[in-house]
Design a protein around this motif. Structure first.
Motif, mmCIF file in Angstrom:
data_model
loop_
_atom_site.group_PDB
_atom_site.id
_atom_site.type_symbol
_atom_site.label_atom_id
_atom_site.label_comp_id
_atom_site.label_asym_id
_atom_site.label_seq_id
_atom_site.Cartn_x
_atom_site.Cartn_y
_atom_site.Cartn_z
ATOM 1 N N LYS A 69 0.799 -1.222 0.000
ATOM 2 C CA LYS A 69 0.000 0.000 0.000
ATOM 3 C C LYS A 69 0.833 1.273 0.000
ATOM 4 O O LYS A 69 0.326 2.323 -0.389
ATOM 5 N N THR A 70 2.057 1.214 0.478
ATOM 6 C CA THR A 70 2.888 2.418 0.587
ATOM 7 C C THR A 70 4.233 2.175 -0.083
ATOM 8 O O THR A 70 4.436 1.165 -0.742
ATOM 9 N N SER A 71 5.143 3.070 0.144
ATOM 10 C CA SER A 71 6.486 2.941 -0.401
ATOM 11 C C SER A 71 7.176 1.699 0.164
ATOM 12 O O SER A 71 7.176 1.484 1.368
ATOM 13 N N LYS A 72 7.747 0.912 -0.720
ATOM 14 C CA LYS A 72 8.435 -0.299 -0.281
ATOM 15 C C LYS A 72 9.640 0.027 0.579
ATOM 16 O O LYS A 72 9.920 -0.650 1.561
ATOM 17 N N LEU A 73 10.371 1.085 0.233
ATOM 18 C CA LEU A 73 11.550 1.470 1.003
ATOM 19 C C LEU A 73 11.156 1.907 2.409
ATOM 20 O O LEU A 73 11.767 1.481 3.393
ATOM 21 N N ILE A 74 10.133 2.733 2.514
ATOM 22 C CA ILE A 74 9.694 3.198 3.831
ATOM 23 C C ILE A 74 9.161 2.034 4.663
ATOM 24 O O ILE A 74 9.452 1.926 5.855
ATOM 25 N N SER A 75 8.421 1.135 4.045
ATOM 26 C CA SER A 75 7.926 -0.043 4.758
ATOM 27 C C SER A 75 9.079 -0.912 5.237
ATOM 28 O O SER A 75 9.066 -1.405 6.370
ATOM 29 N N PHE A 76 10.084 -1.097 4.377
ATOM 30 C CA PHE A 76 11.244 -1.907 4.744
ATOM 31 C C PHE A 76 12.003 -1.277 5.908
ATOM 32 O O PHE A 76 12.309 -1.947 6.895
ATOM 33 N N VAL A 77 12.289 0.018 5.796
ATOM 34 C CA VAL A 77 13.043 0.705 6.848
ATOM 35 C C VAL A 77 12.258 0.696 8.158
ATOM 36 O O VAL A 77 12.821 0.450 9.231
ATOM 37 N N GLY A 78 10.960 0.940 8.102
ATOM 38 C CA GLY A 78 10.137 0.906 9.305
ATOM 39 C C GLY A 78 10.100 -0.477 9.941
ATOM 40 O O GLY A 78 10.204 -0.614 11.166
ATOM 41 N N SER A 79 9.967 -1.513 9.115
ATOM 42 C CA SER A 79 9.926 -2.883 9.633
ATOM 43 C C SER A 79 11.254 -3.286 10.253
ATOM 44 O O SER A 79 11.295 -3.865 11.340
ATOM 45 N N ILE A 80 12.343 -2.973 9.556
ATOM 46 C CA ILE A 80 13.670 -3.298 10.085
ATOM 47 C C ILE A 80 13.934 -2.508 11.367
ATOM 48 O O ILE A 80 14.469 -3.044 12.340
ATOM 49 N N GLY A 81 13.535 -1.231 11.389
ATOM 50 C CA GLY A 81 13.723 -0.418 12.587
ATOM 51 C C GLY A 81 12.963 -0.972 13.777
ATOM 52 O O GLY A 81 13.500 -1.056 14.891
ATOM 53 N N ALA A 82 11.707 -1.351 13.560
ATOM 54 C CA ALA A 82 10.907 -1.908 14.652
ATOM 55 C C ALA A 82 11.491 -3.227 15.143
ATOM 56 O O ALA A 82 11.569 -3.468 16.357
ATOM 57 N N LEU A 83 11.925 -4.077 14.228
ATOM 58 C CA LEU A 83 12.527 -5.345 14.628
ATOM 59 C C LEU A 83 13.832 -5.115 15.380
ATOM 60 O O LEU A 83 14.117 -5.798 16.370
ATOM 61 N N ALA A 84 14.611 -4.121 14.951
ATOM 62 C CA ALA A 84 15.870 -3.810 15.643
ATOM 63 C C ALA A 84 15.597 -3.326 17.060
ATOM 64 O O ALA A 84 16.273 -3.760 18.015
ATOM 65 N N VAL A 85 14.610 -2.447 17.232
ATOM 66 C CA VAL A 85 14.286 -1.946 18.572
ATOM 67 C C VAL A 85 13.805 -3.093 19.462
ATOM 68 O O VAL A 85 14.228 -3.214 20.622
ATOM 69 N N MET A 86 12.932 -3.943 18.938
ATOM 70 C CA MET A 86 12.443 -5.075 19.734
ATOM 71 C C MET A 86 13.569 -6.046 20.084
ATOM 72 O O MET A 86 13.591 -6.600 21.186
ATOM 73 N N THR A 87 14.505 -6.230 19.165
ATOM 74 C CA THR A 87 15.636 -7.114 19.435
ATOM 75 C C THR A 87 16.521 -6.532 20.527
ATOM 76 O O THR A 87 16.951 -7.251 21.445
ATOM 77 N N VAL A 88 16.792 -5.236 20.440
ATOM 78 C CA VAL A 88 17.612 -4.594 21.472
ATOM 79 C C VAL A 88 16.923 -4.707 22.834
ATOM 80 O O VAL A 88 17.563 -5.050 23.836
ATOM 81 N N LEU A 89 15.619 -4.435 22.880
ATOM 82 C CA LEU A 89 14.894 -4.571 24.144
ATOM 83 C C LEU A 89 14.965 -5.998 24.691
ATOM 84 O O LEU A 89 15.183 -6.206 25.892
ATOM 85 N N SER A 90 14.805 -6.978 23.831
ATOM 86 C CA SER A 90 14.866 -8.374 24.256
ATOM 87 C C SER A 90 16.232 -8.729 24.808
ATOM 88 O O SER A 90 16.346 -9.398 25.847
#
Length: 163
Positions: A69-90
């Protein structure tokens, strides 16, 4: 990115990966030995467990729907960013429970108890969710519907805040 992640992780990870063996002998000559050495590392265990557990869950579908539905780059960066934050928290949570001095815990393995409690909680939660699924629907259909609902509610929030 992998090299910087290894460098940031510290010497224990760098020593665990057979980087010198790769440079000295090449991957083609000792591919089997390399795979065997890597399979015993925490990196491989973490990567494979996260990879397998993320396939087909709600976040997997949300990332796919957002990319459609949106920009593939923005979706990718947002998904990777969220996964990185969750990984750091874990990792931080795991390190905090592992670093509790044994004098405070009186020899009890608190980190193990917390891990068992977390696995039990999420396991029971998953079993309950599977039990509540209607006949004829698969878990993937349910995850996809939840993901579409999450993306739609996100779109409604964005529309309300801009309108």
């Amino acid at each position: 990115a992998l090299i910087s992640a290894i460098a940031l992780a510290g010497p224990s990870v760098v020593n665990a990966l057979p980087v010198a063996d790769i440079a000295a002998t090449g991957l083609g000559a000792n591919a089997g030995a390399f795979i065997e050495k890597v399979a015993g590392t925490g990196f491989y265990q973490a990567f494979s467990l996260v990879f397998v557990s993320e396939i087909g869950d709600k976040t997997f579908f949300i990332a796919g729907i957002l990319a459609a539905k949106t920009s593939k780059l923005i979706s990718f960066v947002g998904s990777i960013g969220a996964l990185a934050v969750m990984t750091v928290l874990s990792v931080v949570i795991g390190q905090v429970f592992n670093a509790v001095p044994s004098g405070i815990t009186q020899g009890l393995p608190i980190d193990d108890y917390v891990a068992v409690a977390a696995f039990a909680f999420f396991g029971l939660k998953t079993i309950k969710e599977a039990w509540d699924i209607d006949e004829g629907n698969s878990i993937m259909d349910e995850e996809l519907a939840d993901a579409e609902e999450a993306v739609e509610s996100s779109n409604n929030i964005m529309d309300a805040s801009t309108g």
